[in-house]
Design an enzyme around this catalytic site. Sequence first.
Site, PDB file in Angstrom:
ATOM      1  N   ASP A  11      53.630  48.259  54.670  1.00 20.60           N
ATOM      2  CA  ASP A  11      54.910  48.944  54.768  1.00 20.60           C
ATOM      3  C   ASP A  11      55.424  48.683  56.195  1.00 20.60           C
ATOM      4  O   ASP A  11      54.639  48.343  57.091  1.00 20.60           O
ATOM      5  CB  ASP A  11      54.669  50.438  54.521  1.00 20.60           C
ATOM      6  CG  ASP A  11      55.909  51.256  54.771  1.00 20.60           C
ATOM      7  OD1 ASP A  11      56.969  50.890  54.242  1.00 20.60           O
ATOM      8  OD2 ASP A  11      55.824  52.256  55.513  1.00 20.60           O
ATOM      9  N   LEU A  12      56.712  48.823  56.397  1.00 16.64           N
ATOM     10  CA  LEU A  12      57.271  48.557  57.735  1.00 16.64           C
ATOM     11  C   LEU A  12      57.423  49.837  58.561  1.00 16.64           C
ATOM     12  O   LEU A  12      56.747  50.038  59.576  1.00 16.64           O
ATOM     13  CB  LEU A  12      58.637  47.865  57.589  1.00 16.64           C
ATOM     14  CG  LEU A  12      59.384  47.581  58.890  1.00 16.64           C
ATOM     15  CD1 LEU A  12      58.654  46.554  59.746  1.00 16.64           C
ATOM     16  CD2 LEU A  12      60.809  47.085  58.592  1.00 16.64           C
ATOM     17  N   ASP A  13      58.328  50.716  58.076  1.00 14.81           N
ATOM     18  CA  ASP A  13      58.679  51.926  58.829  1.00 14.81           C
ATOM     19  C   ASP A  13      57.472  52.857  58.926  1.00 14.81           C
ATOM     20  O   ASP A  13      56.983  53.346  57.907  1.00 14.81           O
ATOM     21  CB  ASP A  13      59.827  52.668  58.122  1.00 14.81           C
ATOM     22  CG  ASP A  13      61.111  51.852  58.108  1.00 14.81           C
ATOM     23  OD1 ASP A  13      61.434  51.228  59.125  1.00 14.81           O
ATOM     24  OD2 ASP A  13      61.798  51.843  57.064  1.00 14.81           O
ATOM     25  N   THR A  19      60.011  53.227  63.307  1.00 13.15           N
ATOM     26  CA  THR A  19      61.404  53.490  62.938  1.00 13.15           C
ATOM     27  C   THR A  19      61.556  54.819  62.205  1.00 13.15           C
ATOM     28  O   THR A  19      62.676  55.309  62.062  1.00 13.15           O
ATOM     29  CB  THR A  19      61.946  52.368  62.038  1.00 13.15           C
ATOM     30  OG1 THR A  19      60.886  51.975  61.195  1.00 13.15           O
ATOM     31  CG2 THR A  19      62.462  51.203  62.824  1.00 13.15           C
ATOM     32  N   LYS A  47      60.126  59.820  53.497  1.00 15.82           N
ATOM     33  CA  LYS A  47      59.403  58.608  53.898  1.00 15.82           C
ATOM     34  C   LYS A  47      59.102  57.730  52.686  1.00 15.82           C
ATOM     35  O   LYS A  47      58.590  58.221  51.679  1.00 15.82           O
ATOM     36  CB  LYS A  47      58.105  58.973  54.621  1.00 15.82           C
ATOM     37  CG  LYS A  47      58.348  59.476  56.028  1.00 15.82           C
ATOM     38  CD  LYS A  47      57.046  59.640  56.777  1.00 15.82           C
ATOM     39  CE  LYS A  47      57.328  60.120  58.187  1.00 15.82           C
ATOM     40  NZ  LYS A  47      56.089  60.458  58.893  1.00 15.82           N
ATOM     41  N   SER A 116      58.575  46.758  51.839  1.00 19.38           N
ATOM     42  CA  SER A 116      59.325  47.873  52.419  1.00 19.38           C
ATOM     43  C   SER A 116      60.502  48.258  51.535  1.00 19.38           C
ATOM     44  O   SER A 116      61.154  47.399  50.949  1.00 19.38           O
ATOM     45  CB  SER A 116      59.850  47.453  53.796  1.00 19.38           C
ATOM     46  OG  SER A 116      60.775  48.402  54.281  1.00 19.38           O
ATOM     47  N   ALA A 117      60.788  49.557  51.488  1.00 18.15           N
ATOM     48  CA  ALA A 117      61.962  50.033  50.746  1.00 18.15           C
ATOM     49  C   ALA A 117      63.249  49.777  51.519  1.00 18.15           C
ATOM     50  O   ALA A 117      64.351  49.883  50.974  1.00 18.15           O
ATOM     51  CB  ALA A 117      61.822  51.527  50.494  1.00 18.15           C
ATOM     52  N   LYS A 147      59.605  52.671  45.631  1.00 24.04           N
ATOM     53  CA  LYS A 147      58.384  53.481  45.642  1.00 24.04           C
ATOM     54  C   LYS A 147      58.716  54.913  45.197  1.00 24.04           C
ATOM     55  O   LYS A 147      59.765  55.409  45.583  1.00 24.04           O
ATOM     56  CB  LYS A 147      57.778  53.515  47.060  1.00 24.04           C
ATOM     57  CG  LYS A 147      57.494  52.131  47.631  1.00 24.04           C
ATOM     58  CD  LYS A 147      57.218  52.198  49.133  1.00 24.04           C
ATOM     59  CE  LYS A 147      57.166  50.811  49.742  1.00 24.04           C
ATOM     60  NZ  LYS A 147      56.985  50.812  51.210  1.00 24.04           N
ATOM     61  N   GLU A 171      50.095  51.940  54.283  1.00 27.29           N
ATOM     62  CA  GLU A 171      51.270  52.786  54.039  1.00 27.29           C
ATOM     63  C   GLU A 171      51.212  54.115  54.780  1.00 27.29           C
ATOM     64  O   GLU A 171      50.140  54.709  54.870  1.00 27.29           O
ATOM     65  CB  GLU A 171      51.307  53.146  52.543  1.00 27.29           C
ATOM     66  CG  GLU A 171      52.330  52.447  51.733  1.00 27.29           C
ATOM     67  CD  GLU A 171      53.768  52.807  52.060  1.00 27.29           C
ATOM     68  OE1 GLU A 171      54.020  53.771  52.784  1.00 27.29           O
ATOM     69  OE2 GLU A 171      54.648  52.094  51.574  1.00 27.29           O
ATOM     70  N   ASP A 172      52.354  54.595  55.260  1.00 30.27           N
ATOM     71  CA  ASP A 172      52.374  55.913  55.910  1.00 30.27           C
ATOM     72  C   ASP A 172      52.994  56.990  55.021  1.00 30.27           C
ATOM     73  O   ASP A 172      53.078  58.139  55.440  1.00 30.27           O
ATOM     74  CB  ASP A 172      53.142  55.856  57.242  1.00 30.27           C
ATOM     75  CG  ASP A 172      54.639  55.719  57.038  1.00 30.27           C
ATOM     76  OD1 ASP A 172      55.052  54.976  56.130  1.00 30.27           O
ATOM     77  OD2 ASP A 172      55.403  56.354  57.787  1.00 30.27           O
TER      78      ASP A 172
HETATM   79  C1  BG6 Z   1      61.705  53.202  54.052  1.00 26.69           C
HETATM   80  C2  BG6 Z   1      61.709  54.460  54.897  1.00 26.69           C
HETATM   81  O1  BG6 Z   1      60.879  52.240  54.640  1.00 26.69           O
HETATM   82  O2  BG6 Z   1      63.020  52.673  53.915  1.00 26.69           O
HETATM   83  C3  BG6 Z   1      62.697  55.466  54.331  1.00 26.69           C
HETATM   84  O3  BG6 Z   1      60.398  55.024  54.928  1.00 26.69           O
HETATM   85  C4  BG6 Z   1      64.053  54.817  54.199  1.00 26.69           C
HETATM   86  O4  BG6 Z   1      62.725  56.597  55.163  1.00 26.69           O
HETATM   87  C5  BG6 Z   1      63.962  53.568  53.339  1.00 26.69           C
HETATM   88  O5  BG6 Z   1      64.986  55.731  53.609  1.00 26.69           O
HETATM   89  C6  BG6 Z   1      65.293  52.851  53.185  1.00 26.69           C
HETATM   90  O6  BG6 Z   1      65.679  52.324  54.423  1.00 26.69           O
HETATM   91  P1  BG6 Z   1      67.088  51.673  54.749  1.00 26.69           P
HETATM   92  O7  BG6 Z   1      66.843  50.989  56.079  1.00 26.69           O
HETATM   93  O8  BG6 Z   1      67.401  50.697  53.666  1.00 26.69           O
HETATM   94  O9  BG6 Z   1      68.073  52.778  54.826  1.00 26.69           O
HETATM   95 MG    MG Z   2      56.836  53.940  55.875  1.00 26.37          MG
END
Ligand code: BG6
Ligand code: MG
Length: 213
Positions: A11-13, A19, A47, A116-117, A147, A171-172
Site C-alpha cells: 500500500d502507499l499511503d 500521506t 484509511k 493503492s486506492a 478495498k 498495509e496500514d
Molecule cells: C488511500 C488512502 O490510499 O487512498 C485513503 O488510505 C484515500 O485515505 C484513498 O481516501 C484515495 O486517495 P486519493 O488520493 O485518490 O484521494
Molecule cells: Mg494506507
Amino acid sequence: MIREMRAAIFDLDGVIVDTAKYHYLAWKRLANEYGFDFTEADNERLKGVSRVRSLEILLEIGRLRVDEITKDKMAAQKNEWYLDYIQRMDSSEILPGAAEYLGRLHSNGVRTGLGSASKNAPLILDRLGISSLFDAVVDGNKVQRTKPAPDVFLRAAAELEISPDCCVVFEDAEAGIQAALRAGMGAVGVGEPANLKEADMVIGGLFQLMIVG
Ligand code: BG6
Ligand code: MG
C-alpha cells in the site's frame, strides 16, 4: 500457512509515505468548513478506502445529507487541499526503511508492486523519486472496486505474473488487510496492532524488517 514470498505488494499511503496525515488534514478542514469536527479516531475509518467512499463516511460522521453536485464539489475541494501538501513533498518524507527494504527485495529477486486506492499514487511516487522501485503500479484509476475488495492486489499480482498465494501485502488499513486476505495473500499490518486485528502479523514500520535482516 507457510508461503514463499515471490512478490511483495505495498500500500502507499501510511506504508511507503506518511500521506495519511495529509489526507486527514484535508478531510478535517472540509469537515470544519461544513461545521463539524473530525477526529484522528474517525480518520481510521477512511484509511484505505476510495475518495468517494471516504466522503460518504465523512458525511455520515457529520450527519449531513447533500446532493450529488455538492458531493462532487466537496471531493474536488478536499483533493485540491490534499494536492497542495503533495506538491511540497520530497524524498525526505519516505517512511524509514521503505526504500531500503524495496531495494533489498529487488536484490533478492522478489518482485515488487504497489496496490493503492489513491488516484494520486503515480504523482506521489514521482514526487518521491521512487517509481523505479516498483515492477508494477496499480492505483485507484485501474480498478473499479476498491478495498476491502481484493481487485487492486489481484491486478498487481497479475501484472507481476506471480500467483496470489506467493504474494505478501503490506498495509496500514483494516480495509487493506481484508482485501489482501480475500485475494488469498499474506497480510502484514503496518502500524498499531489494535487497528489491524486480522493481519497475519503486525510491524511498526518497514524499518523493522531491515533490523531483523
Ligand atoms: C488511500 C488512502 O490510499 O487512498 C485513503 O488510505 C484515500 O485515505 C484513498 O481516501 C484515495 O486517495 P486519493 O488520493 O485518490 O484521494
Ligand atoms: Mg494506507
